[in-house]
Design a protein around this motif. Structure first.
Motif, PDB file in Angstrom:
ATOM      1  N   VAL A 138     -18.956  15.000  33.800  1.00 16.73           N
ATOM      2  CA  VAL A 138     -19.080  14.576  32.398  1.00 16.73           C
ATOM      3  C   VAL A 138     -19.367  15.777  31.506  1.00 16.73           C
ATOM      4  O   VAL A 138     -18.857  15.869  30.382  1.00 16.73           O
ATOM      5  CB  VAL A 138     -20.191  13.510  32.253  1.00 16.73           C
ATOM      6  N   GLU A 139     -20.170  16.733  32.017  1.00 14.33           N
ATOM      7  CA  GLU A 139     -20.485  17.941  31.245  1.00 14.33           C
ATOM      8  C   GLU A 139     -19.206  18.713  30.905  1.00 14.33           C
ATOM      9  O   GLU A 139     -18.993  19.119  29.759  1.00 14.33           O
ATOM     10  CB  GLU A 139     -21.434  18.824  32.047  1.00 14.33           C
ATOM     11  N   THR A 142     -16.805  16.614  28.479  1.00 14.81           N
ATOM     12  CA  THR A 142     -17.253  16.399  27.098  1.00 14.81           C
ATOM     13  C   THR A 142     -17.727  17.675  26.395  1.00 14.81           C
ATOM     14  O   THR A 142     -17.785  17.713  25.166  1.00 14.81           O
ATOM     15  CB  THR A 142     -18.412  15.384  27.069  1.00 14.81           C
ATOM     16  N   VAL A 200     -26.488  15.459  29.214  1.00  9.86           N
ATOM     17  CA  VAL A 200     -25.724  14.469  29.972  1.00  9.86           C
ATOM     18  C   VAL A 200     -26.642  13.679  30.895  1.00  9.86           C
ATOM     19  O   VAL A 200     -26.496  12.460  31.053  1.00  9.86           O
ATOM     20  CB  VAL A 200     -24.604  15.151  30.791  1.00  9.86           C
ATOM     21  N   TYR A 243     -22.420   7.059  29.214  1.00 11.52           N
ATOM     22  CA  TYR A 243     -22.218   7.944  30.368  1.00 11.52           C
ATOM     23  C   TYR A 243     -21.121   7.399  31.282  1.00 11.52           C
ATOM     24  O   TYR A 243     -20.229   8.149  31.726  1.00 11.52           O
ATOM     25  CB  TYR A 243     -23.533   8.072  31.138  1.00 11.52           C
ATOM     26  N   HIS A 250     -17.675   8.012  29.780  1.00 10.80           N
ATOM     27  CA  HIS A 250     -17.228   9.400  29.942  1.00 10.80           C
ATOM     28  C   HIS A 250     -16.789   9.660  31.387  1.00 10.80           C
ATOM     29  O   HIS A 250     -15.775  10.329  31.619  1.00 10.80           O
ATOM     30  CB  HIS A 250     -18.358  10.367  29.575  1.00 10.80           C
ATOM     31  N   LEU A 251     -17.553   9.141  32.340  1.00 13.27           N
ATOM     32  CA  LEU A 251     -17.223   9.363  33.746  1.00 13.27           C
ATOM     33  C   LEU A 251     -15.913   8.671  34.115  1.00 13.27           C
ATOM     34  O   LEU A 251     -15.079   9.236  34.831  1.00 13.27           O
ATOM     35  CB  LEU A 251     -18.359   8.840  34.632  1.00 13.27           C
ATOM     36  N   SER A 281     -13.481   8.031  32.117  1.00 16.28           N
ATOM     37  CA  SER A 281     -12.367   8.726  31.458  1.00 16.28           C
ATOM     38  C   SER A 281     -11.881   9.923  32.267  1.00 16.28           C
ATOM     39  O   SER A 281     -10.742  10.377  32.097  1.00 16.28           O
ATOM     40  CB  SER A 281     -12.785   9.184  30.054  1.00 16.28           C
TER      41      SER A 281
END
Length: 350
Positions: A92-93, A96, A103, A114, A117-118, A120
């Motif tokens: 994720v870091e 994004t 994060v 969270y 994002h993961l 994606s």
């Protein structure tokens, strides 16, 4: 049961922590709910990773006792905290551009964001993990030194292709390139990079392990064995990571609480590792000779499922059922093979 003693201890600790975590949020009822969710996640992890345990056992039995112990101790910490907690945060870091600490706070305080994002980043994760697992499967399928075959002529034919240099790399790259036409244009480059990274990583680790295990003479035999075991340890951790990627993402379909997910998957990962050691200590792979075959075919199926999941969502239960079918069929075949050869031995000595 001695092989699973530590697993039960870890389970009690993790379920206790899950209850305490839920209790802090909403009392006894919430605590009990967290324990139930952690239990469900642990059962799913075990059921989906049995083929992983079999393949791990086939590698672990070649390692010395020191590295086998490390696989159960430090290896568990890497599997649980590294691959199921820290690594998703790192993904994720990078996806994004948000720093690691932020994060981590997002995972605890805003689990829905969270998880989004993961999820994606699933395409890149699936490409990397899918190609790595596909290389594991092809490495087994095209092994022309394998004497015992499960599927008769078909398996012998594929193993004969192993005489071609780097055939598994060629096939994997062709599949990766062929997939490009089915992907969205915006995803093609990232999938290509991720897939190639999975292939390259497998080649590096597998080549180093082969290099260290190839020497058989001289004063450095002991060091060679240790280095070979070290590379096998690294290989096992990467293999476990490839298995865990989809499990971590799939866990968010059950709960978005990252702490509960980590505790549930930790219990499952611990039992999978204990099962691996049990298979080695009991000589199960020697008794059920086709079990390793079934596990590798299950891994091949998982690799294909991960690659297909880049375009179509596939339920976790499908993966579990396919793996269970391969394992079950391989067990039945092993029993039949053992009975047949036992009968031949009786006839031979009569």
């Amino acid at each position: 049961m001695k092989h699973f003693r530590i697993s039960f201890i870890v389970s009690i600790i993790c379920f206790g922590l899950a209850f305490y975590w839920g209790y802090l949020d909403g009392g006894i009822k919430s605590g009990a709910s967290c324990v139930m969710i952690a239990l469900i996640l642990s059962v799913l992890e075990i059921s989906l990773s049995f083929d992983n345990a079999v393949v791990n056992a086939s590698i672990l039995k070649r390692m010395d006792e020191h590295w086998q112990r490390l696989f159960l101790t430090w290896g568990l910490l890497i599997a649980v905290f590294g691959m199921r907690l820290v690594f998703p945060v790192v993904i994720v870091e990078f996806a994004t551009g948000i720093d690691f600490v932020s994060v981590t706070q997002m995972a605890i305080k805003e689990p829905a964001v969270y998880a989004q994002h993961l999820t994606s980043a699933h395409i890149q994760i699936a490409a990397f993990g899918g190609m790595f697992l596909l290389m594991v499967f092809f490495g087994f399928l095209f092994n022309n030194e394998r004497e015992l075959v499960w599927l008769g002529y078909i398996e012998r034919k594929f193993s004969s292709f192993g005489k071609l240099e780097s055939i598994e790399v060629i096939c994997s790259l062709l599949i990766l390139l062929g997939m490009q036409r089915f992907l969205e244009p915006a995803d093609r480059l990232s999938v290509l990079y991720s897939g190639i990274a999975g292939i390259v990583l497998f080649v590096i680790v597998d080549s180093l392990a082969t290099l260290f295990e190839s020497e058989e003479e001289g004063e450095e035999v002991s060091n060679v064995i240790k280095r070979g075991s070290m590379m096998s340890f690294v290989y096992l951790e990467i293999l476990d990571a490839s298995f865990s990627f989809d499990g971590v993402i799939g866990a968010f379909a059950i709960t978005q609480d990252i702490v509960t997910i980590m505790l549930g998957l930790a219990v499952g990962a611990m039992f999978v590792r204990s099962l691996t050691v049990f298979l080695v200590r009991q000589g199960t792979l020697d008794q059920y000779v086709f079990l390793e075959h079934g596990a590798h075919y299950a891994i091949g199926a998982l690799a294909i499922i991960m690659l297909v999941s880049m375009r179509h969502e596939i339920p976790e239960v499908v993966t579990g059922v396919i793996g269970a079918v391969f394992i079950t069929l391989s067990i039945f075949s092993s029993v039949s093979y053992r009975r047949k050869h036992a009968s031949l031995e009786v006839v031979k000595h009569s």
